[in-house]
Design an enzyme around this catalytic site. Structure first.
Site, PDB file in Angstrom:
ATOM      1  N   GLU A 175     -51.814 -36.647  10.023  1.00  0.00           N
ATOM      2  CA  GLU A 175     -52.678 -37.608   9.340  1.00  0.00           C
ATOM      3  C   GLU A 175     -54.141 -37.220   9.545  1.00  0.00           C
ATOM      4  OE1 GLU A 175     -53.326 -42.373   8.582  1.00  0.00           O
ATOM      5  OE2 GLU A 175     -52.698 -41.736  10.544  1.00  0.00           O
ATOM      6  N   GLY A 310     -56.083 -41.385  19.714  1.00  0.00           N
ATOM      7  CA  GLY A 310     -55.456 -42.082  20.831  1.00  0.00           C
ATOM      8  C   GLY A 310     -53.941 -41.960  20.724  1.00  0.00           C
ATOM      9  N   ALA A 311     -53.457 -42.125  19.509  1.00  0.00           N
ATOM     10  CA  ALA A 311     -52.023 -42.027  19.253  1.00  0.00           C
ATOM     11  C   ALA A 311     -51.798 -41.887  17.751  1.00  0.00           C
ATOM     12  CB  ALA A 311     -51.305 -43.271  19.759  1.00  0.00           C
ATOM     13  N   GLU A 313     -48.777 -42.618  14.633  1.00  0.00           N
ATOM     14  CA  GLU A 313     -47.566 -43.402  14.372  1.00  0.00           C
ATOM     15  C   GLU A 313     -46.430 -42.671  13.654  1.00  0.00           C
ATOM     16  OE1 GLU A 313     -50.567 -43.780  12.835  1.00  0.00           O
ATOM     17  OE2 GLU A 313     -50.345 -44.315  10.719  1.00  0.00           O
ATOM     18  N   ASN A 314     -46.353 -41.340  13.735  1.00  0.00           N
ATOM     19  CA  ASN A 314     -45.263 -40.605  13.076  1.00  0.00           C
ATOM     20  C   ASN A 314     -43.964 -41.396  13.180  1.00  0.00           C
ATOM     21  OD1 ASN A 314     -47.118 -38.279  13.080  1.00  0.00           O
ATOM     22  ND2 ASN A 314     -46.624 -38.248  15.258  1.00  0.00           N
ATOM     23  N   GLU A 347     -49.135 -48.714  17.238  1.00  0.00           N
ATOM     24  CA  GLU A 347     -48.349 -47.670  16.561  1.00  0.00           C
ATOM     25  C   GLU A 347     -47.010 -48.221  16.087  1.00  0.00           C
ATOM     26  OE1 GLU A 347     -50.198 -45.403  15.806  1.00  0.00           O
ATOM     27  OE2 GLU A 347     -51.705 -45.586  17.385  1.00  0.00           O
ATOM     28  N   GLU A 369     -54.578 -49.457   8.934  1.00  0.00           N
ATOM     29  CA  GLU A 369     -55.278 -49.543  10.220  1.00  0.00           C
ATOM     30  C   GLU A 369     -55.757 -50.952  10.542  1.00  0.00           C
ATOM     31  OE1 GLU A 369     -54.734 -47.420  12.145  1.00  0.00           O
ATOM     32  OE2 GLU A 369     -54.319 -45.590  11.010  1.00  0.00           O
TER      33      GLU A 369
HETATM   34  N1  BES Z   1     -53.163 -43.523  12.491  1.00  0.00           N
HETATM   35  C1  BES Z   1     -53.962 -43.500  13.658  1.00  0.00           C
HETATM   36  C2  BES Z   1     -54.187 -42.116  14.209  1.00  0.00           C
HETATM   37  C3  BES Z   1     -55.245 -41.332  13.498  1.00  0.00           C
HETATM   38  C4  BES Z   1     -56.575 -41.590  13.755  1.00  0.00           C
HETATM   39  C5  BES Z   1     -54.913 -40.350  12.611  1.00  0.00           C
HETATM   40  C6  BES Z   1     -57.548 -40.869  13.082  1.00  0.00           C
HETATM   41  C7  BES Z   1     -55.886 -39.629  11.963  1.00  0.00           C
HETATM   42  C8  BES Z   1     -57.212 -39.883  12.197  1.00  0.00           C
HETATM   43  C9  BES Z   1     -53.321 -44.344  14.762  1.00  0.00           C
HETATM   44  O1  BES Z   1     -52.468 -45.336  14.313  1.00  0.00           O
HETATM   45  C10 BES Z   1     -54.443 -45.054  15.449  1.00  0.00           C
HETATM   46  O2  BES Z   1     -55.061 -45.883  14.849  1.00  0.00           O
HETATM   47  N2  BES Z   1     -54.716 -44.709  16.693  1.00  0.00           N
HETATM   48  C11 BES Z   1     -55.810 -45.286  17.438  1.00  0.00           C
HETATM   49  C12 BES Z   1     -55.334 -46.166  18.531  1.00  0.00           C
HETATM   50  C13 BES Z   1     -55.255 -47.598  18.128  1.00  0.00           C
HETATM   51  C14 BES Z   1     -54.739 -48.463  19.249  1.00  0.00           C
HETATM   52  C15 BES Z   1     -56.541 -48.164  17.611  1.00  0.00           C
HETATM   53  C16 BES Z   1     -56.584 -44.154  18.027  1.00  0.00           C
HETATM   54  O3  BES Z   1     -56.139 -43.021  17.894  1.00  0.00           O
HETATM   55  O4  BES Z   1     -57.627 -44.391  18.617  1.00  0.00           O
HETATM   56 ZN    ZN Z   2     -53.440 -46.926  13.433  1.00  0.00          ZN
END
Ligand code: BES
Ligand code: ZN
Length: 925
Positions: A175, A310-311, A313-314, A347, A369
């Site tokens: 992503e 941070g993570a 969600e695959n 996630e 998001e």
């Molecule tokens: N889908 C995002 C990961 C992501 C972030 C992919 C930016 C591509 C670009 C994931 O679900 C997410 O939002 N992760 C957050 C943590 C969350 C608890 C706010 C993150 O990575 O900070």
């Molecule tokens: Zn997210």
């Protein structure tokens, strides 16, 4: 839609059968040669999956190889079933940093393969036309680089716990638009397909993907494992994932029989037990709340040693930064528990919101998001009702939304995105925080049950499909019978949010856009005047407006404000017989707006903060609004200061989080370079904290609340930061005691203690924290050490840290941001040095963090955010103008926002410097 760079629609993918073979050991240049010494040509028809192990391959010459990327390759083969919609002899699909060796349909080999790096596609040209209405099988073999940039198919580096040697995992981060770096594909969220995935991996590694393993065989020729996974349901490419590594795991099952595992590095499985417990509970919670069961047979949550976000969600294969998944019961701070619970819940929320129903295009990213952010709070609040999750939401998420969206260079929640290079930048506080805030507002307005039933309706209707923002509004309208779309478009299609001016003598409210500079700078950006009506008075939002007063401090009354202004006396919001001493609007801060009162009302509102007649979230809301309005020049500085001063007996963590943050900001803007003012200011701050800090003490009490531990950590840190003598010496005593073999400094105090040691100690103390860094058993502790080191006031150490941050043998790329953001936050000198360093080493920063990654924007934003002079605003504009256009394409908005914020800071400093000084010196007697 206009301007979107989309793939041609003459063919459509239905299913992928994909095989990948990553090299997890660096290949020496000899091994990279074919045994017969010849190179494989791009169209060598003999290169098939069987002889990959012999084929040579260095591709991706265009990728900058600062870490011998060329030595790590992966080979791939795929068959894609396509529906031919319109007759064509050309097939265009996404591919980036890939070398396609062969492309054929049946016996027909592509005559030409053209790459276009700008739009990230490959065009396959055939000698024959494929007729419409027929399905064809496109077969491709290709090769790519297992890169070190944490995007696409990449390698994560770690130390083997047993042997101590360096090893690699192969991991994906697709992503938003990097599946195309792992396999040629139709890489748009609306082009859902089924995937059959096979991974060929060394015999001693595990392979994980979205679905469970269906078959595992051993390849005779080299003993490698061939792992084939079950076919996925219809899904978007950005959610496909693979992980190859040596892993341990913990396992549990949900009541519905879903197998849940938390994977860690070898030997660390027990650190996954809190996350596993949360995951099982959250899966059940969402299954019930969304009214649809989790659709896959398993869910894996995997800790990755190098991870940009941070993570991620695959679907069925969620990847995490270690600090977002792992905890050590003894060594982890309370804040780490909060973080793990929130990220796991976030996630898992995506498994429905995002994975099962996906946004039709990145314009609707907020549906992913914003929703996951909101739903995560709901789930954590459900699991841990004493954590005060929603109150913290107000002081963190809601606050971040209002901060960013007060800039002219903000953007609407629904934002047009044309190019892949622009998508990363919208993973910002508008999509996440404003998105979550407007959802919370709507859920409150409709009532949680009606809202939930509307969501169920939406999920049912679009299961395995795609949806837009309007689709969600429609489902909620059908459920509630209320005109939701009309109301919500005012929040998702307009930039900004209102400040409600409340005139308590006439009982009239009127709204206008709230701007960080109070609207005084007068220059409107081009995009703003195009998007909004030019007359700011006529811009308005449809606001569920509530109020409480001293006659009914918990009895909220609402009206829907759908005009620029309204009379309240006739609206039923205020009742005859209410004897009004004070009135507060926006009960519980559920509305995405600020409120400004008359000066006399602001003065009266200090009372119910002090005596806590007002609930904690409302006290917090007043503090936030008073501060922001003052900063914007809509209130005199004394209002912000007198409101802050009213919190001296406060007990709630969420309130303190805001108060401490506001004091930090005041300090940065007004007292950075003036020692005498700094003295007044620090005494004001420490006096404010003292009562509560003393009540809490430094020792955790048995069985105390989670929020108590958070609060202790916050206040001790704040006392240290503002130089409280007793706190600094206690911190240094604890540190010394630990080193002399006494008790370990408790996890919740370690950041504060190490910061005090670095800030007030000597070079030896700095070295001791650096040594703690090198010995730290977990990333959580390493990050604490980095942030403490960044508190140094020593010019040479600052310079040393700036270089250290880019040394990949010392600091993981994922963690470099902490070095620069803390240096920029802590001292005026550190801030200037960091900004110079960023400019001098721009190319390195760009290459390491900029290519298709969102990390670059976080560097720019965090380094520039605290400046408050016009000179730096101009410096920033000029600098970013001077770099190649390609290097700023993914950070254009961030640059604008940073510059605008600096100018708002500068205006505030000029306006209030004298008043702040006077107020503080009067207070400091
Ligand atoms: N889908 C995002 C990961 C992501 C972030 C992919 C930016 C591509 C670009 C994931 O679900 C997410 O939002 N992760 C957050 C943590 C969350 C608890 C706010 C993150 O990575 O900070
Ligand atoms: Zn997210």
């Amino acid at each position: 839609m206009s301007g979107r760079q989309l793939l041609p629609t003459n063919v459509r993918p239905l299913g992928y059968d994909l095989t990948l073979e990553p090299e997890l050991e660096p290949q020496t240049s000899g091994e990279r040669q074919r045994s017969d010494g010849t190179a494989v040509s791009a169209t060598d028809p003999t290169t098939t999956i069987q002889d990959w192990s012999e084929s040579e391959g260095v591709v991706g010459e265009s990728r900058s190889n600062d870490d011998d990327d060329g030595a790590f390759v992966f080979r791939g083969h795929e068959t894609i079933e396509l529906e031919v919609v319109q007759e064509t002899e050309e097939i265009v699909l996404n591919a980036l940093e890939l070398k396609i060796h062969t492309a054929r349909v049946g016996d027909l080999e592509a005559r030409e393969i053209r790459y276009d790096d700008d739009v990230q596609t490959a065009t396959l040209v055939f000698d024959q036309r494929f007729p419409a209405g027929r399905n064809i099988q496109l077969e491709l073999s290709f090769q790519g680089v297992l890169n070190s940039k944490m995007v696409g198919f990449y390698r994560a580096k770690y130390k083997d716990q047993v042997s101590g040697s360096t090893k690699y995992m192969a991991v994906t981060q697709f992503e938003p638009t990097d599946a195309r770096q792992a396999f040629p594909c139709w890489d748009e969220p609306a082009l859902k397909s089924r995937f059959r995935i096979t991974l060929i991996v060394p015999g001693d590694r595990q392979a994980i993907s979205n679905m469970p393993v269906e078959q595992e065989t051993c390849r005779e020729s080299d003993g490698k494992k061939v792992v084939r996974f079950a076919e996925t349901p219809l899904m978007s490419t950005y959610l496909v994932a693979f992980v190859v590594g040596e892993l341990d795991y913990l396992e549990a099952h949900t009541a519905d029989g879903v197998k849940v595992r938390v994977y860690t590095q070898k030997g660390a499985a027990r650190q996954g037990s809190f996350a596993l417990d949360c995951a099982v509970r959250v899966l059940s919670f969402f299954t019930d709340f969304f009214g649809t069961p989790y659709p896959l047979p398993k869910e894996d949550l995997i800790a990755i040693p190098d991870f940009a976000a941070g993570a991620m969600e695959n679907w069925g294969c969620i990847t995490f930064r270690e600090t977002a998944l792992l905890l050590d019961p003894e060594k982890s701070a309370a804040s780490a528990r909060s973080r793990v619970a929130e990220v796991v819940a976030h996630e898992l929320a995506h498994q429905w919101f995002g994975n099962l129903v996906t946004m039709e295009w990145w314009t609707h990213l907020w549906l992913n998001e914003g929703f996951a952010t909101w739903a995560a709070e709901l789930a954590v609040d459900h699991m841990f009702p004493t954590w005060q999750q929603w109150m913290q939401f107000v002081s963190t998420t809601f606050a971040a939304a209002l901060r960013l969206d007060a800039l002219r260079s903000s953007h609407p929640i629904e934002v047009e995105v044309a190019r892949a290079q622009q998508v990363n930048e919208i993973f910002d506080a508008i999509s996440y925080c404003k998105g979550a805030s407007v959802i919370r507002m709507l859920a409150n307005y409709l009532g949680l049950e009606v809202f939930r039933d509307g969501l169920r309706r939406y999920l049912r209707k679009f299961t395995y499909g795609n949806a837009s923002t309007d689709d969600l509004w429609q489902a909620l309208e059908e459920e509630s019978g209320k005109p939701i779309a009309h109301m919500m478009r005012s929040w998702t299609r307009q930039t900004g949010y209102p400040v409600i001016h409340f005139d308590d003598t006439k009982m009239v409210v009127h709204q206008e856009r709230f701007l960080a500079d109070g609207g005084f700078s007068g220059t409107k950006s081009a995009s703003e005047s195009a998007a909004n009506k030019s007359d700011s008075e006529s811009v308005h939002w449809i606001v569920p407006l509530g109020m409480i007063n001293n006659a009914g401090p918990s009895d909220a009354r609402y009206l829907l404000l759908d005009q620029p202004q309204a009379e309240l006396s006739s609206s039923g919001v205020v009742r005859a017989g209410d004897e009004l001493r004070w009135i507060k609007l926006n009960p519980h801060q559920t509305g995405t707006y600020r409120v400004n009162y008359s000066l006399s009302m602001w003065a009266k509102l200090v009372e119910p903060i002090r005596d806590k007649t007002l609930g904690a979230t409302d006290r917090l809301g007043l503090a936030m609004d008073a501060f922001a309005l003052t900063k914007a020049g809509l209130l005199p500085a004394s209002v912000a200061l007198q409101t802050l001063a009213a919190f001296s007996k406060e007990d709630e963590y969420a309130c303190w989080l805001d108060v401490v943050g506001s004091l930090g900001e005041l300090g940065v803007i007004f007292a950075s370079e003036e020692a005498d003012l700094r003295g007044h200011f620090d005494r004001f701050a420490c006096d404010l904290f003292r009562h509560t800090a003393e009540r809490l003490g430094w020792r955790p009490k048995p069985n105390e609340e989670h929020v108590t531990a958070l609060l202790r950590s916050l206040l001790v840190g704040a006392l240290v930061k503002h130089g409280d003598k007793a706190a600094v010496s206690e911190a240094r005593r604890l540190w010394k005691a630990e080193h002399e073999g006494a008790d370990r400094v408790p996890a919740d105090l370690r950041l504060a203690v190490m910061s005090a040691v670095v800030q007030h100690g000597t070079g030896t103390d700095f070295d001791a924290v650096l040594e703690a860094y090198s010995k730290a058993p977990m990333d959580e502790e390493r990050v604490r050490c980095i942030r403490a080191l960044g508190c140094t006031r020593d010019r040479n150490k600052i310079q040393w840290l700036l270089d250290w941050g880019l040394d990949r043998t010392q600091v993981k790329s994922q963690d470099a941001i902490y070095v620069y953001s803390t240096l920029a936050a802590n001292t005026a000198e550190g801030r200037r040095a960091t900004w110079s360093y960023l400019r001098e080493h721009w190319t390195t920063f760009y290459q390491r963090f900029g290519k298709g990654n969102f990390l670059l924007s976080s560097f720019v934003a965090s380094i520039l955010r605290d400046f408050s002079t016009e000179e730096v605003a101009i410096e920033a504009e000029n600098f970013f103008q001077s770099i190649p256009a390609k290097e700023r394409e993914s950070i254009l908005r961030t640059i604008q926002q940073s510059v605008e914020r600096i100018r708002a800071n500068a205006a505030w400093r000029q306006r209030d410097a004298v008043a702040v000084r006077e107020w503080l010196s009067k207070h400091d007697r």
